[in-house]
Design a protein around this motif. Structure first.
Motif, PDB file in Angstrom:
ATOM      1  N   TYR A  21       0.853  -1.355  -0.057  1.00 37.82           N
ATOM      2  CA  TYR A  21      -0.045   0.046  -0.021  1.00 37.82           C
ATOM      3  C   TYR A  21       0.971   1.124   0.100  1.00 37.82           C
ATOM      4  CZ  TYR A  21      -4.126  -2.808   0.968  1.00 37.82           C
ATOM      5  OH  TYR A  21      -5.112  -3.833   0.792  1.00 37.82           O
ATOM      6  N   VAL A  22       0.702   2.159  -0.919  1.00 44.38           N
ATOM      7  CA  VAL A  22       1.421   3.493  -0.804  1.00 44.38           C
ATOM      8  C   VAL A  22       0.454   4.760  -0.738  1.00 44.38           C
ATOM      9  CG1 VAL A  22       1.604   3.268  -3.390  1.00 44.38           C
ATOM     10  CG2 VAL A  22       3.248   4.526  -2.269  1.00 44.38           C
ATOM     11  N   ALA A  39      -4.911  13.276   0.751  1.00 46.74           N
ATOM     12  CA  ALA A  39      -4.092  14.654   0.755  1.00 46.74           C
ATOM     13  C   ALA A  39      -2.886  14.213   1.797  1.00 46.74           C
ATOM     14  CB  ALA A  39      -5.044  15.666   1.169  1.00 46.74           C
ATOM     15  N   CYS A  40      -2.631  15.190   2.543  1.00 46.15           N
ATOM     16  CA  CYS A  40      -1.544  15.106   3.506  1.00 46.15           C
ATOM     17  C   CYS A  40      -1.584  13.898   4.382  1.00 46.15           C
ATOM     18  CB  CYS A  40      -1.442  16.333   4.299  1.00 46.15           C
ATOM     19  SG  CYS A  40      -1.451  17.828   3.344  1.00 46.15           S
ATOM     20  N   ALA A  41      -2.877  13.193   4.556  1.00 43.14           N
ATOM     21  CA  ALA A  41      -3.096  11.946   5.474  1.00 43.14           C
ATOM     22  C   ALA A  41      -2.898  10.604   4.758  1.00 43.14           C
ATOM     23  CB  ALA A  41      -4.327  11.949   5.905  1.00 43.14           C
ATOM     24  N   SER A  42      -2.191  10.863   3.356  1.00 40.61           N
ATOM     25  CA  SER A  42      -2.006   9.640   2.314  1.00 40.61           C
ATOM     26  C   SER A  42      -1.219   8.587   3.259  1.00 40.61           C
ATOM     27  CB  SER A  42      -1.442  10.203   1.095  1.00 40.61           C
ATOM     28  OG  SER A  42      -2.537  11.094   0.543  1.00 40.61           O
ATOM     29  N   GLY A  62      10.400  17.964   7.722  1.00 37.88           N
ATOM     30  CA  GLY A  62       9.855  18.187   6.448  1.00 37.88           C
ATOM     31  C   GLY A  62       8.572  17.461   6.252  1.00 37.88           C
ATOM     32  N   HIS A  63       7.854  17.928   5.078  1.00 38.11           N
ATOM     33  CA  HIS A  63       6.452  17.319   4.813  1.00 38.11           C
ATOM     34  C   HIS A  63       6.261  17.048   3.404  1.00 38.11           C
ATOM     35  CE1 HIS A  63       2.319  16.765   5.213  1.00 38.11           C
ATOM     36  NE2 HIS A  63       2.113  17.836   4.937  1.00 38.11           N
ATOM     37  N   PRO A  64       7.132  15.850   2.864  1.00 36.35           N
ATOM     38  CA  PRO A  64       6.783  15.498   1.634  1.00 36.35           C
ATOM     39  C   PRO A  64       5.378  14.588   1.937  1.00 36.35           C
ATOM     40  CG  PRO A  64       8.477  14.070   2.768  1.00 36.35           C
ATOM     41  CD  PRO A  64       8.053  14.938   3.764  1.00 36.35           C
ATOM     42  N   VAL A  65       4.268  15.105   1.568  1.00 36.62           N
ATOM     43  CA  VAL A  65       2.781  14.902   2.016  1.00 36.62           C
ATOM     44  C   VAL A  65       2.636  13.473   2.137  1.00 36.62           C
ATOM     45  CG1 VAL A  65       1.887  17.226   1.868  1.00 36.62           C
ATOM     46  CG2 VAL A  65       2.060  15.673  -0.330  1.00 36.62           C
ATOM     47  N   GLY A  66       2.810  12.696   0.764  1.00 39.68           N
ATOM     48  CA  GLY A  66       2.278  11.275   0.851  1.00 39.68           C
ATOM     49  C   GLY A  66       3.363  10.501   1.912  1.00 39.68           C
ATOM     50  N   ALA A  67       4.520  10.980   2.341  1.00 41.46           N
ATOM     51  CA  ALA A  67       5.499  10.149   3.196  1.00 41.46           C
ATOM     52  C   ALA A  67       5.165  10.240   4.501  1.00 41.46           C
ATOM     53  CB  ALA A  67       6.887  10.445   2.785  1.00 41.46           C
ATOM     54  N   THR A  68       4.637  11.655   4.952  1.00 43.22           N
ATOM     55  CA  THR A  68       4.534  12.063   6.332  1.00 43.22           C
ATOM     56  C   THR A  68       4.021  10.890   7.337  1.00 43.22           C
ATOM     57  OG1 THR A  68       4.670  14.405   5.939  1.00 43.22           O
ATOM     58  CG2 THR A  68       3.472  13.740   7.872  1.00 43.22           C
ATOM     59  N   VAL A  99      -3.178  14.249   9.414  1.00 43.48           N
ATOM     60  CA  VAL A  99      -4.603  14.864   8.924  1.00 43.48           C
ATOM     61  C   VAL A  99      -4.063  15.215   7.535  1.00 43.48           C
ATOM     62  CG1 VAL A  99      -5.551  17.165   9.198  1.00 43.48           C
ATOM     63  CG2 VAL A  99      -4.750  16.151  11.194  1.00 43.48           C
ATOM     64  N   GLY A 100      -5.422  15.291   6.768  1.00 38.06           N
ATOM     65  CA  GLY A 100      -5.531  15.467   5.441  1.00 38.06           C
ATOM     66  C   GLY A 100      -6.333  16.828   5.344  1.00 38.06           C
ATOM     67  N   GLY A 101      -5.570  17.661   4.454  1.00 36.89           N
ATOM     68  CA  GLY A 101      -6.310  18.911   4.286  1.00 36.89           C
ATOM     69  C   GLY A 101      -6.444  19.588   5.565  1.00 36.89           C
ATOM     70  N   SER A 102      -7.629  20.490   5.843  1.00 40.66           N
ATOM     71  CA  SER A 102      -7.669  21.318   7.039  1.00 40.66           C
ATOM     72  C   SER A 102      -8.362  20.451   7.994  1.00 40.66           C
ATOM     73  CB  SER A 102      -8.569  22.496   6.540  1.00 40.66           C
ATOM     74  OG  SER A 102      -9.982  22.154   6.027  1.00 40.66           O
TER      75      SER A 102
END
Lengths: 387, 387
Positions: free
Chosen positions: A48-49, A86-89, A335-341, A373-376
């Motif tokens: 899963y990625v 989003a950022c919670a991926s 740092g915040h590589p969004v999918g990796a966070t 968290v994803g988005g806001s």
């Protein structure tokens, strides 16, 4: 459901990785995790990625097949699934992987997260990130992500007397932690004055209140707890795993100073784990902006609502505080590589629980938590870990 | 694992939906499915949505939170997960939803698929679709999707003597089926000459060999089979559910005339279902190009390798053939809103098994199959259904 454990972890250096493609980074993190777990590719049942926006950042979708491919698993035809919130991926990928093992569908499963953000201009990147918000009802009217979180900050300041110096203290603490983390993007100390003097992005958020644009990849390997010791001397149990949604647009929420998705995912994860928030020793929470860490520690129940700013100021969330928050440096400084966070958060908690966090190691860590968290706040994931 | 059934289905009209946004379409299909299942929102435990490229097509990611929101479920904080595997995103959402119910994690789960493709120019859409291929090793060297499938077609013609007239017959058949399907994008008959005279896209594929750019949304509602009859008089059991990967780039495959991901997913699904390919009465297969249907019916074992062209020519895959293939009109004529396609396939098979397929109803349908492919075969999903 079966108990699930982490048997291996790997993470690239986060930062502006001009020399590396998404493919390079996922391979780098994957090899580290597979070596750490001492498994071979043939033992992997599924991948899963988490990836937010390969389409916008590098014109590549179908990231599931891509990572199976660069892991050499496509010839074994191993199922590989990309998820996105989003950022919670990343956190979402971890939860899908946990479900796959817990349910008995799979034994050894890879949960990965990756984002390559620096191949486009920062304007294009900001635009791609805005796709996490409600395009029709927020972005078209000019809202940006910093602006949405700035509104939450303003409301928190007005209602609870939170000050910008308290928010800045979150950045100061997380930069301090990052200085002790070799994979962190910003290994430099900053002071409250530095934050206050940095450029204003969206009042009251200065640029040093904001997480950066980053490249990076993280991987964890999961197995049923009952067999985990075959692979690892220090398997890390996942004892809580929860996901919740909320309205995509901020203006539809009942309260701007609480992320209800965090509250609901947190309660569900604590219930599964059978523990109370005060028992958590170390937590990685979603500090995309400094105010977001303050909201998170309140919404997760570490401190009372409205006390988050004071908690930062008083050092309750420092390395030697009641709960050490964002020992990796958080999104802000690691740092915040969004999918990796979301996967990096699990990586950091695993290191802390294994006692392998080097100079940033917290003493006597028994229970860790990751909050993504994803988005806001349209999506939130909470995972709880123990030895 | 628990047996899983479909208790409700809904699908929008496919086509150029200038009047409808992604949000409008997912709400339209969702309401149809929920009404069909006679459930309320409060009964839904989780949502999975397949969407290939909201980021590129409408500048909106975070589609999971968006669909929870427009279904009114965000206030209940129901977990909602977007999955992506290019054109197989819908089938992937179905499989994740099946796993969620089969494992006992959830009872009632929504599997949705949606794509809004016509808000951008056709050039931009083609570019977004190319992100399903290998950007670094295919697209940067000029490969397009029609070109990749044209290479497969050329090899099939050379090796097995397949003719373009045989490929054209696939389009003729699927357009004929679409004329009997009220949701189909192209409800018009065509002849072999029409296909041959239509513009060349990538030799030997003419424009009428290619599936179109479409808007649309589809939704199915899943429940454990043991309780399915509480919701539906005609629940449809999912007796096989499999996913497989292959190399992202075509040039890395062992054979250009076989999609190994289809072969592996098909074998696994047939094994789970305990049936043979010849027992399938009706199948929706991934005919993104006419050659793709020929490859699919071979790779799924309906006909021997190399006999797919002849099968189309001899009517073995027509409504009254040995296995009725693409009764909906397929991607070719029903339309191909990429994220929605895999769910629309399940929708069509459910209608056929319920005896509700109107003028295109196949007689005595006992077993149906849906086959969904991502990119040039990097991902494949196969589901098998019965009453």
């Amino acid at each position: 459901m079966r108990s699930v454990s982490i048997i291996g972890v790997g993470c690239t250096k986060f930062g502006e990785r001009w020399d590396s493609s998404l493919r390079d980074m996922i391979a780098e993190a994957g090899v580290l995790a597979i070596e750490d777990a001492e498994i071979t590719g043939e033992q992997i049942d599924a991948l899963y990625v988490g990836n937010m926006s390969g389409g916008r950042f590098i014109e590549q979708e179908h990231i599931g097949a891509l990572i199976a491919d660069c892991a050499g698993l496509s010839r074994l035809h191993v199922p590989s699934t990309r998820v996105e919130a989003a950022c919670a991926s990343g956190g979402l990928a971890l939860r899908q992987a946990v479900m796959a093992v817990a349910s008995g569908y799979c034994d050894i499963v890879i949960a990965a997260g990756v984002e390559k953000m620096t191949d486009v201009s920062s304007g294009t990147a900001a635009d791609a990130l805005a796709a996490a918000a409600d395009r029709e009802w927020e972005c078209f009217f000019g809202a940006t992500f910093p602006a949405l979180y700035a509104m939450m900050a303003k409301m928190h300041m007005r209602r609870y007397g939170t000050t910008h110096d308290q928010m800045a203290q979150v950045a100061v603490k997380n930069h301090h932690h990052a200085c002790m983390n070799p994979i962190a993007q910003y290994q430099m100390e900053i002071g409250i004055d530095d934050v206050n003097r940095s450029s204003m992005v969206a009042d009251p958020l200065h640029v040093l209140d904001c997480s950066p644009i980053s490249d990076g990849a993280s991987v964890v390997v999961l197995a049923p707890t009952e067999t985990a010791r075959r692979f690892s001397d220090t398997p890390i149990k996942i004892v809580g795993c929860a996901q919740a949604s909320d309205t995509l647009a901020l203006h539809d929420r009942r309260d701007l100073t609480t992320l209800d998705a965090t509250v609901h995912a947190g309660r569900s994860a604590f219930r599964q784990a059978g523990i109370e928030p005060r028992q958590v020793d170390v937590a990685e929470v979603h500090d995309c902006f400094t105010i977001a860490e303050i909201l998170a520690i309140e919404d997760l129940g570490f401190v009372e609502k409205g006390h988050g700013g004071r908690a930062a100021e008083e050092g309750l969330t420092a390395l030697d505080g009641e709960v050490a928050v964002n020992t990796s440096g958080g999104l802000k400084a690691c740092g915040h590589p969004v999918g990796a966070t979301g996967i990096k958060q699990a990586y950091e908690i695993a290191l802390q629980l294994r006692g392998e966090a080097g100079r940033r190691q917290v003493d006597e860590v028994e229970i860790g938590l990751a909050h993504n968290v994803g988005g806001s706040g349209g999506t939130a994931l909470v995972h709880i870990f123990t030895r």
